[in-house]
Motif scaffolding. Structure first.
Motif, short mmCIF file in Angstrom:
data_model
loop_
_atom_site.label_atom_id
_atom_site.label_comp_id
_atom_site.label_asym_id
_atom_site.label_seq_id
_atom_site.Cartn_x
_atom_site.Cartn_y
_atom_site.Cartn_z
N THR A 1 -7.62 5.08 7.42
CA THR A 1 -7.38 3.73 6.92
C THR A 1 -7.43 3.75 5.39
O THR A 1 -8.18 4.52 4.79
N ARG B 1 -2.43 -2.40 3.59
CA ARG B 1 -1.72 -3.68 3.56
C ARG B 1 -0.35 -3.56 2.91
O ARG B 1 0.53 -4.37 3.18
N THR B 2 -0.15 -2.54 2.06
CA THR B 2 1.15 -2.32 1.43
C THR B 2 1.52 -0.85 1.58
O THR B 2 0.65 0.02 1.66
N ARG C 1 1.72 -0.72 8.51
CA ARG C 1 1.20 -1.80 7.68
C ARG C 1 0.15 -2.57 8.48
O ARG C 1 0.44 -3.09 9.57
N ASP D 1 -3.80 -4.89 7.95
CA ASP D 1 -5.00 -5.33 7.25
C ASP D 1 -6.16 -5.15 8.24
O ASP D 1 -6.27 -5.89 9.22
N ARG E 1 -9.09 -5.86 8.23
CA ARG E 1 -10.03 -6.97 8.36
C ARG E 1 -9.61 -7.95 9.45
O ARG E 1 -10.40 -8.80 9.86
N ASP F 1 -4.37 -7.24 13.66
CA ASP F 1 -3.76 -6.07 13.04
C ASP F 1 -4.38 -4.79 13.56
O ASP F 1 -3.69 -3.78 13.78
N LYS G 1 -15.18 -11.52 1.56
CA LYS G 1 -14.06 -10.60 1.71
C LYS G 1 -14.50 -9.15 1.47
O LYS G 1 -14.03 -8.23 2.15
N LEU H 1 -14.20 -6.18 4.32
CA LEU H 1 -13.45 -4.94 4.13
C LEU H 1 -14.32 -3.71 4.28
O LEU H 1 -13.90 -2.71 4.89
#
Length: 284
Positions: free
Chosen positions: A15, A41-42, A96, A98, A100, A104, A140, A144
């Motif tokens: 990850t 995420r990107t 792709r 996330d 969190r 996903d 946040k 994460l």
């Protein structure tokens, strides 16, 4: 002495594996023969060490060659790896996601028929002093660095247990000593270290869970994490910060079949020189 590992036929998920330490870990498993999937995420940047839309960064510690970002198959198609035009290693599969977000994570893990190793590397925090920082940002940071690794490990457990696999958590020295200016990050990493020990006990003997506790490190994002300053090598007994390759070497060992579980391997060059040592060695 050179230590080599054979991960041929193994499937590895890293990850946050598109840059910095995560990219170095992914490259090491690729070089050992594993089929590697990275998520973020990107997508990985094409030519730079940061996405094209990123703001200019302050001066930073110069990463070694292996810490450059990975080029990945776009779209995350489950197809055989292809040759990387920049070298001999195949391009990893990119998904792709996330980590969190539970949905996903579900989509990410459901794309595997087999999974031998999970490296929970995604993490980090901007400078975030407790006073004046919004509760949302602190939440946040904890999501994460603590909740996300829990979600990924939990969802991956059935696949890992089926093959006697392993989870490697990427921890931090900030979770083992005071972390002023990044208190939420340090608390989350301390929680991650404890989570790994809990999972190691709960999932033994089917899945091994260990932690690599990383100290001061030289990555493209290091300066931003350390308040815009370069990593001071004089603060490290080994005389230099850790590289992604140093962290990857520990991951390769911990992920290989063996007896070790519930361990914390410190990759910190001997720790950090304490302030009192400077007081006793600096002439008045």
């Amino acid at each position: 002495m050179t230590v080599s590992y054979d991960y041929a036929g193994k499937h590895v998920l890293v990850t946050g594996g598109t840059r910095g330490i995560g990219a170095g870990i992914a490259r090491a498993f690729q070089a050992a023969g594993a089929t590697v999937t990275i998520c973020a995420r990107t997508p990985p940047p094409a030519n730079d060490s940061r996405p094209p839309h990123a703001a200019p960064q302050p001066p930073r510690a110069e990463p070694e060659e292996g810490s450059r970002p990975l080029r990945a198959d776009p779209g995350g198609d489950p197809r055989p790896p292809r040759a990387d035009p920049q070298g001999e290693l195949p391009a990893p599969r990119f998904v792709r996601a996330d980590v969190r977000v539970p949905e996903d994570v579900e989509r990410l893990i459901s794309g595997f028929e087999r999974l031998d190793v999970v490296v929970n590397n995604a993490g980090g925090s901007p400078p975030a002093p407790l006073a004046g920082t919004s509760p949302r940002l602190h939440a946040k940071v904890i999501e994460l660095n603590l909740t996300a690794p829990l979600l990924v490990a939990q969802r991956a457990y059935p696949l890992l247990a089926a093959v006697g696999g392993a989870v490697v958590m990427i921890g931090s020295a900030g979770g083992a000593r005071p972390s002023p200016g990044t208190a939420a990050y340090g608390a989350a990493k301390a929680g991650l270290h404890h989570l790994a020990r809990c999972l190691a006990a709960e999932w033994a003997p089917h899945v091994r869970v260990n932690t690599v506790v990383v100290g001061l490190a030289a990555t493209p994002d290091a300066a931003a994490h350390y308040g815009g300053r370069d990593v001071d090598a004089s603060a490290i007994p080994a005389g230099r910060p850790a590289t992604p390759e140093d962290v990857a070497a520990a991951c390769l060992w911990l992920a290989a079949p063996g007896y070790v579980t519930g361990a914390e391997v410190r990759v910190d060059g001997g720790g950090e020189v304490p302030a009192w040592h400077l007081l006793t060695t600096t002439p008045p």
